[in-house]
Enzyme design. Structure first.
Site, mmCIF file in Angstrom:
data_model
loop_
_atom_site.group_PDB
_atom_site.id
_atom_site.type_symbol
_atom_site.label_atom_id
_atom_site.label_comp_id
_atom_site.label_asym_id
_atom_site.label_seq_id
_atom_site.Cartn_x
_atom_site.Cartn_y
_atom_site.Cartn_z
ATOM 1 N N ASP A 51 -1.724 -1.615 1.972
ATOM 2 C CA ASP A 51 -3.032 -1.766 2.627
ATOM 3 C C ASP A 51 -3.513 -3.204 2.616
ATOM 4 O O ASP A 51 -4.269 -3.623 3.490
ATOM 5 C CB ASP A 51 -4.076 -0.873 1.960
ATOM 6 C CG ASP A 51 -3.861 0.558 2.406
ATOM 7 O OD1 ASP A 51 -3.001 1.239 1.811
ATOM 8 O OD2 ASP A 51 -4.511 0.958 3.386
ATOM 9 N N ARG A 95 -14.133 1.018 5.944
ATOM 10 C CA ARG A 95 -13.232 1.142 4.793
ATOM 11 C C ARG A 95 -12.913 -0.275 4.270
ATOM 12 O O ARG A 95 -12.572 -1.150 5.065
ATOM 13 C CB ARG A 95 -11.932 1.888 5.180
ATOM 14 C CG ARG A 95 -12.190 3.333 5.616
ATOM 15 C CD ARG A 95 -10.904 4.137 5.664
ATOM 16 N NE ARG A 95 -10.420 4.453 4.345
ATOM 17 C CZ ARG A 95 -9.207 4.961 4.101
ATOM 18 N NH1 ARG A 95 -8.372 5.159 5.090
ATOM 19 N NH2 ARG A 95 -8.824 5.249 2.871
ATOM 20 N N ARG A 118 -5.967 7.111 9.774
ATOM 21 C CA ARG A 118 -5.863 6.404 8.505
ATOM 22 C C ARG A 118 -4.515 5.708 8.480
ATOM 23 O O ARG A 118 -3.696 5.887 9.368
ATOM 24 C CB ARG A 118 -6.099 7.324 7.291
ATOM 25 C CG ARG A 118 -5.721 8.775 7.376
ATOM 26 C CD ARG A 118 -4.250 9.055 7.451
ATOM 27 N NE ARG A 118 -3.520 8.315 6.451
ATOM 28 C CZ ARG A 118 -2.257 7.981 6.524
ATOM 29 N NH1 ARG A 118 -1.539 8.323 7.594
ATOM 30 N NH2 ARG A 118 -1.646 7.307 5.596
ATOM 31 N N GLY A 119 -4.297 4.902 7.406
ATOM 32 C CA GLY A 119 -3.111 4.060 7.380
ATOM 33 C C GLY A 119 -3.520 2.694 7.937
ATOM 34 O O GLY A 119 -4.156 2.630 9.003
ATOM 35 N N ALA A 120 -3.167 1.638 7.203
ATOM 36 C CA ALA A 120 -3.721 0.307 7.509
ATOM 37 C C ALA A 120 -3.558 -0.129 8.976
ATOM 38 O O ALA A 120 -4.553 -0.458 9.641
ATOM 39 C CB ALA A 120 -3.118 -0.720 6.550
ATOM 40 N N ASN A 180 -2.027 -0.410 -2.441
ATOM 41 C CA ASN A 180 -1.585 0.736 -1.627
ATOM 42 C C ASN A 180 -2.196 1.987 -2.248
ATOM 43 O O ASN A 180 -2.897 1.919 -3.263
ATOM 44 C CB ASN A 180 -0.051 0.799 -1.581
ATOM 45 C CG ASN A 180 0.449 1.797 -0.551
ATOM 46 O OD1 ASN A 180 -0.005 1.801 0.584
ATOM 47 N ND2 ASN A 180 1.355 2.677 -0.939
HETATM 48 O O1 MRU Z 1 -6.238 6.309 2.609
HETATM 49 P P1 MRU Z 1 -5.132 6.101 3.588
HETATM 50 O O2 MRU Z 1 -4.458 7.359 3.988
HETATM 51 O O3 MRU Z 1 -5.584 5.275 4.770
HETATM 52 O O4 MRU Z 1 -4.065 5.224 2.801
HETATM 53 C C1 MRU Z 1 -2.900 4.822 3.476
HETATM 54 C C2 MRU Z 1 -1.910 4.115 2.643
HETATM 55 O O5 MRU Z 1 -2.121 3.865 1.487
HETATM 56 C C3 MRU Z 1 -0.653 3.658 3.332
HETATM 57 O O6 MRU Z 1 0.409 3.618 2.446
HETATM 58 C C4 MRU Z 1 -0.861 2.246 3.910
HETATM 59 O O7 MRU Z 1 -2.044 2.161 4.644
HETATM 60 C C5 MRU Z 1 0.271 1.826 4.769
HETATM 61 S S1 MRU Z 1 0.316 2.664 6.312
HETATM 62 C C6 MRU Z 1 1.595 2.034 7.217
#
Ligand code: MRU
Length: 353
Positions: free
Chosen positions: A236, A88, A45-47, A246
């Protein structure tokens, strides 16, 4: 830095982030369907990390396609792209990575299918290496906004494991530390999936960066008592007008920062900016399983049976709450972000220092 996602001997290995911090386990994906499942279930996870994982999913998918000619290959490849794109909806890096891979395949359409398969794997490695380099640049442009002895607050996890490595928001912190600054980080636990408690706290502790875990509703308390100097979060998707999607709770944090006169920074690569989207109000917000709210770790029930639940996974922080957006080409006022779209404006002219 431990790998977030990697290609090894024809297999995609994903760090299963749902099991951190208690266990460090890698899940092996032998087909694109398992990669898609891993993205949906938040193994990765994380963009930026989602983008790289999806690209690797496509490289796996290309191997699964039975085709001898490009005309046979392409529609099947497009189907796999659509399958991965449906995992997603909010993080635009997913669609950015898929688009990049599609263009790459088209640019190599004259080659044999076997060559295309090999080149796709190489392209995912390039994407991974570029992401780490991008994050280092974000770190060095962002660290100027962190002073010695600052208390930083962050939300969710924008660390090494939310990217191919080094992190965005956490990359800024890492850079500040590498420059010799002493910092301390308040880590929002980030309900309901607890990326702050489980992942950010774990990563910062591994880096020996002093941190304190707080629940999300404590942020105002620490700001009111003058214990927070600066907020840094990831993103995101960023719209052309500088609005930022985000993790849910980011908006509340930004509003609190404004009330307390605390600068609020967003650290993200250019691949997180959606130059086709005029304003944050158009960003699709993922609604996730109610069980994430009613249960902890999907196991311990904390709410009555049958209660109605809302679980938007992201929110949008309007540009007016954001001090600057820190990218790999500099830090900018949110209202200037759209000027980076065509690549014609010299970032140097817009950069905040
Ligand atoms: O649902 P997630 O854990 O994928 O959400 C992640 C976030 O909101 C992060 O802040 C964002 O993706 C930035 S990651 C460098």
């Amino acid at each position: 830095m431990i790998p977030t996602v990697e290609w090894k001997d024809g297999i995609v290995r994903m760090l299963d982030q749902t099991r951190l911090p208690l266990e460090t386990v890698y899940n092996e994906c032998r087909d694109y369907q398992t990669v898609a499942q891993g993205i949906k279930k938040l193994w990765v996870r994380g963009a930026p990390a989602i983008g790289v994982a999806a690209a690797m999913g496509l490289a796996l998918g290309a191997k699964q396609i039975a085709a001898n000619t490009f005309d046979e290959f392409w529609p099947k490849f497009e189907e796999i792209c659509a399958y991965l794109a449906a995992t997603r909806p909010t993080a635009v890096n997913l669609f950015w990575a898929i688009e990049r891979m599609k263009k790459f395949v088209q640019a190599n359409r004259e080659r044999s299918i076997d060559e295309i398969r090999t080149l796709l794997v190489e392209e995912t490695q390039r994407m991974l290496d570029e992401d780490i380099e991008t994050n280092r640049r974000i770190g060095s442009y962002g660290s100027v906004f962190v002073a010695d002895n600052d208390n930083i607050i962050t939300h969710c996890n924008a660390g090494s494991i939310a990217t191919a490595g080094y992190g965005t928001a956490e990359g800024v912190m890492r850079s500040a530390v590498e420059e010799g600054k002493q910092i301390h980080v308040y880590v929002d636990e980030t309900r309901p999936v607890l990326q702050g408690a489980r992942l950010t706290a774990w990563e910062l502790m591994q880096e020996n960066i002093p941190c304190t875990l707080i629940t999300d509703n404590m942020a105002g308390y620490f700001m009111f008592h003058d214990m927070v100097d600066v907020a840094i979060v990831g993103a995101d998707r960023i719209a052309k007008n500088g609005d930022v999607a985000n993790k849910i709770g980011t908006y509340s944090l930004a509003v609190l920062c404004k009330e307390h006169g605390i600068p609020f920074y967003v650290a993200a690569p250019l691949s997180t900016i959606d130059f086709t989207m005029e304003a944050g109000s158009s960003i699709p917000i993922e609604e996730r399983d109610p069980r994430e709210v009613t249960h902890v770790f999907g196991k311990v029930q904390i709410a009555p049976d049958g209660v109605r639940v809302a679980n938007p996974a992201f929110d949008v922080t309007p540009a007016r709450y954001i001090t600057a957006i820190i990218t790999e080409v500099g830090a900018f006022h949110p209202k200037d972000i759209h000027r980076l779209a065509d690549g014609k404006t010299d970032p140097e002219k817009l950069r905040l220092k």
